[in-house]
Enzyme design. Structure first.
Site: not given
Length: 155
Positions: A58, A72-75
């Site tokens: 991502r 806001i790291p997310h998949g």
């Protein structure tokens, strides 16, 4: 009800748990920060370990930097099968981390089942859009204090 059963019930209801809040992260780079936020999600049983790989995918396609010291790291969407339940992790850093040229003091890992991540994202965005709230989070003396300031995301 024993303490363990009580904790298990709470973990099924609350997106943010005290154990997923770290007041002094150890990462010094963007990639280490993504790994640190992701590891909390894995350790809490919210995601499988391969979810962290999708967080890097991502980030490679679009920066998760949001402004006001927040990333806001997310998949990716295809990582949905790696998510076991919706959850947040919050890591605050004592010094800003270089996030593609932007300063980050908070890495907030997000995993959301059934598009719940959109609702979670909006709650976090509201908090971090308020400069006085960000200042309170920066000045919080402990993980518990940070958790208390952000506990409204569980509502």
């Amino acid at each position: 009800m024993n303490q363990n059963a009580s904790n298990q019930n709470a973990s099924n209801q609350n997106i943010l748990q005290p154990t997923n809040v770290v007041a002094r992260g150890t990462a010094t780079s963007r990639d280490e920060a993504i790994r640190e936020a992701g590891a909390l999600l894995v350790a809490s049983g919210a995601v499988r370990a391969d979810y962290i790989d999708s967080m890097f995918e991502r980030e490679a396609s679009v920066s998760t930097y949001m402004g006001n010291y927040l990333a806001i790291p997310h998949g990716t969407n295809k990582a949905k099968e790696s998510i076991l339940r919706s959850s947040l992790s919050i890591v605050r850093y004592p010094e800003p981390i270089d996030w593609n040229g932007k300063p980050v003091r908070f890495a907030v890992g997000i995993a959301g089942l059934n598009n719940e991540h959109l609702q979670i994202l909006s709650k976090i965005a509201v908090v971090f859009s308020d400069q006085s709230e960000v200042q309170r989070l920066l000045e919080a003396g402990s993980s518990e204090e940070i958790f208390t300031l952000l506990e409204e995301v569980n509502e």
